[in-house]
Design a protein around this motif. Structure first.
Motif, short mmCIF file in Angstrom:
data_model
loop_
_atom_site.label_atom_id
_atom_site.label_comp_id
_atom_site.label_asym_id
_atom_site.label_seq_id
_atom_site.Cartn_x
_atom_site.Cartn_y
_atom_site.Cartn_z
N VAL A 229 52.23 23.55 61.03
CA VAL A 229 51.13 23.74 60.09
C VAL A 229 51.67 24.15 58.72
N TYR A 230 51.12 23.55 57.68
CA TYR A 230 51.41 23.92 56.30
C TYR A 230 50.13 24.54 55.73
N ILE A 231 50.25 25.69 55.08
CA ILE A 231 49.10 26.35 54.47
C ILE A 231 49.25 26.32 52.96
N SER A 232 48.23 25.81 52.28
CA SER A 232 48.22 25.77 50.82
C SER A 232 47.02 26.57 50.32
N ILE A 233 47.29 27.61 49.54
CA ILE A 233 46.22 28.46 49.03
C ILE A 233 46.17 28.38 47.51
N ASP A 234 45.10 27.80 47.00
CA ASP A 234 44.77 27.89 45.58
C ASP A 234 43.98 29.17 45.40
N VAL A 235 44.43 30.04 44.52
CA VAL A 235 43.78 31.34 44.37
C VAL A 235 42.30 31.20 44.00
N ASP A 236 41.91 30.05 43.40
CA ASP A 236 40.51 29.89 43.05
C ASP A 236 39.61 29.58 44.25
N CYS A 237 40.20 29.51 45.45
CA CYS A 237 39.35 29.45 46.64
C CYS A 237 38.50 30.70 46.75
N PHE B 231 36.67 38.45 43.16
CA PHE B 231 37.90 38.94 43.77
C PHE B 231 39.14 38.50 43.01
N ALA B 232 39.06 37.34 42.34
CA ALA B 232 40.24 36.78 41.67
C ALA B 232 39.81 36.02 40.42
N PRO B 233 39.58 36.73 39.31
CA PRO B 233 39.16 36.06 38.08
C PRO B 233 40.29 35.37 37.33
N GLY B 234 41.53 35.71 37.64
CA GLY B 234 42.66 35.19 36.88
C GLY B 234 43.12 33.83 37.35
N VAL B 235 42.24 32.83 37.20
CA VAL B 235 42.56 31.45 37.56
C VAL B 235 42.13 30.55 36.41
N SER B 236 42.63 29.33 36.40
CA SER B 236 42.33 28.42 35.29
C SER B 236 40.97 27.76 35.42
N HIS B 237 40.49 27.62 36.66
CA HIS B 237 39.24 26.89 36.88
C HIS B 237 38.30 27.74 37.73
N ILE B 238 37.56 28.61 37.07
CA ILE B 238 36.69 29.56 37.76
C ILE B 238 35.49 28.83 38.36
N GLU B 239 35.24 29.09 39.64
CA GLU B 239 34.10 28.50 40.34
C GLU B 239 33.39 29.61 41.12
N PRO B 240 32.24 30.09 40.66
CA PRO B 240 31.50 31.12 41.40
C PRO B 240 31.07 30.62 42.78
N GLY B 241 30.76 31.56 43.65
CA GLY B 241 30.27 31.22 44.97
C GLY B 241 31.35 30.92 45.98
N GLY B 242 32.50 31.59 45.84
CA GLY B 242 33.64 31.28 46.70
C GLY B 242 33.80 32.19 47.89
N LEU B 243 34.96 32.07 48.52
CA LEU B 243 35.30 32.88 49.68
C LEU B 243 35.57 34.32 49.27
N SER B 244 35.27 35.25 50.16
CA SER B 244 35.70 36.62 49.96
C SER B 244 37.14 36.75 50.43
N PHE B 245 37.79 37.83 50.04
CA PHE B 245 39.16 38.02 50.50
C PHE B 245 39.20 38.20 52.01
N ARG B 246 38.20 38.87 52.56
CA ARG B 246 38.14 39.03 54.01
C ARG B 246 37.95 37.70 54.72
N ASP B 247 37.18 36.78 54.15
CA ASP B 247 37.04 35.45 54.74
C ASP B 247 38.40 34.79 54.89
N VAL B 248 39.19 34.86 53.82
CA VAL B 248 40.52 34.23 53.84
C VAL B 248 41.41 34.92 54.88
N LEU B 249 41.39 36.25 54.91
CA LEU B 249 42.20 36.96 55.90
C LEU B 249 41.81 36.59 57.32
#
Length: 270
Positions: free
Chosen positions: A193-201, A206-224
């Motif tokens: 398995v290869y895991i690719s995480i774009d921080v804007d997920c 939780f993570a405003p420091g991205v180039s393409h901000i998209e509201p309505g995303g995953l929480s950090f707990r969702d990702v964990l």
């Protein structure tokens, strides 16, 4: 582009502890100066090959496995290609992102950050591609997804889908690419398995420091939850699209990205 590679141990998992402050666990093997190479007039085809060969050099040093830090998402193509070629077969990819990054050639650039997964799928470097957190997708993104048999899970249905996305199993794949919510998804390609995480997920709360901000995303707990419960041989990973110029003054997104790196280190380590 920064490249970190794990040794034999990691950090904290939901089922136990691992230590990450050991050079045998997580070692910085240096940077690939992507922008500097481009500024010297090197074309994108050669640049992709430079990244590809750099990753291969490290994979050859068993038991090292690549954990690559971007940079934008264009780096995923040469990294996945290197992993697939060195391991001798395709991988399954878990891709967390607000965007599918599967344009044929975004703004005429086939190596764009928004086209990386089209190149991966065209090259048969992935047997299966599971995209989670999608909330900015157009007709081309959906059509490309259908063309390559990509499983795209949009945020608008996450409340329905989260149970089985948080229970991905490493077993032989079903012949069907689509599963009912009552059946757990099974990840674990021939070579892992290869895991690719774009921080804007993540939601920008939780993570405003991205180039393409998209509201309505995953929480950090969702990702964990998705990472912790994934059962599979994770052979490589990347974390991309952190933009320090758009981060908060206290570096909140940098902290979040660093935490993702630590979690992936634990997941990759054995």
């Amino acid at each position: 582009m920064n490249t970190f590679f794990k040794g034999r141990r990691g950090l904290i998992l939901n089922n136990g502890w691992k230590e990450v402050n050991d050079p045998r666990v997580l070692t910085d093997v240096g940077d690939v100066p992507v922008q500097e190479i481009r500024d010297c007039g090197v074309d994108d085809d050669r640049l992709m090959n430079v990244i590809n060969e750099s990753v291969k050099l490290v994979i050859e040093q068993d038991p090292l496995r690549p954990l690559v830090l971007g940079g934008d998402h264009s780096i995923s193509y040469p990294v996945v290609r290197a992993v697939s070629e060195k391991l001798g077969g395709s991988v399954d990819i878990l891709h967390l992102d607000a965007h599918p990054d599967i344009y044929h050639a975004f703004e005429g650039n086939k190596y764009s950050h928004a086209s990386s997964f089209a190149r991966i799928m065209e090259g048969d470097y992935a047997r299966r591609l599971l995209q989670v957190g999608i909330r900015s997708i157009n007709n081309e993104g959906r059509e490309q997804g259908k063309r390559f048999g990509v499983e795209q899970y949009e945020m608008r249905t996450f409340s329905r889908d989260h149970h089985f996305l948080e229970n991905l199993l490493s077993l032989s794949l079903s012949l069907s690419l689509f599963f009912s919510p009552s059946q757990p998804h099974k990840l674990g390609g021939v070579k892992g398995v290869y895991i690719s995480i774009d921080v804007d997920c993540l939601d920008p709360a939780f993570a405003p420091g991205v180039s393409h901000i998209e509201p309505g995303g995953l929480s950090f707990r969702d990702v964990l939850n998705i990472l912790h419960n994934l059962q599979g041989d994770v052979v490589a990973a990347d974390v991309v699209e952190f933009n320090p110029q758009r981060d908060t003054v206290d570096g909140m997104t940098a902290m979040v990205a660093a935490k993702l790196v630590r979690e992936l280190t634990a997941k990759i380590s054995k």
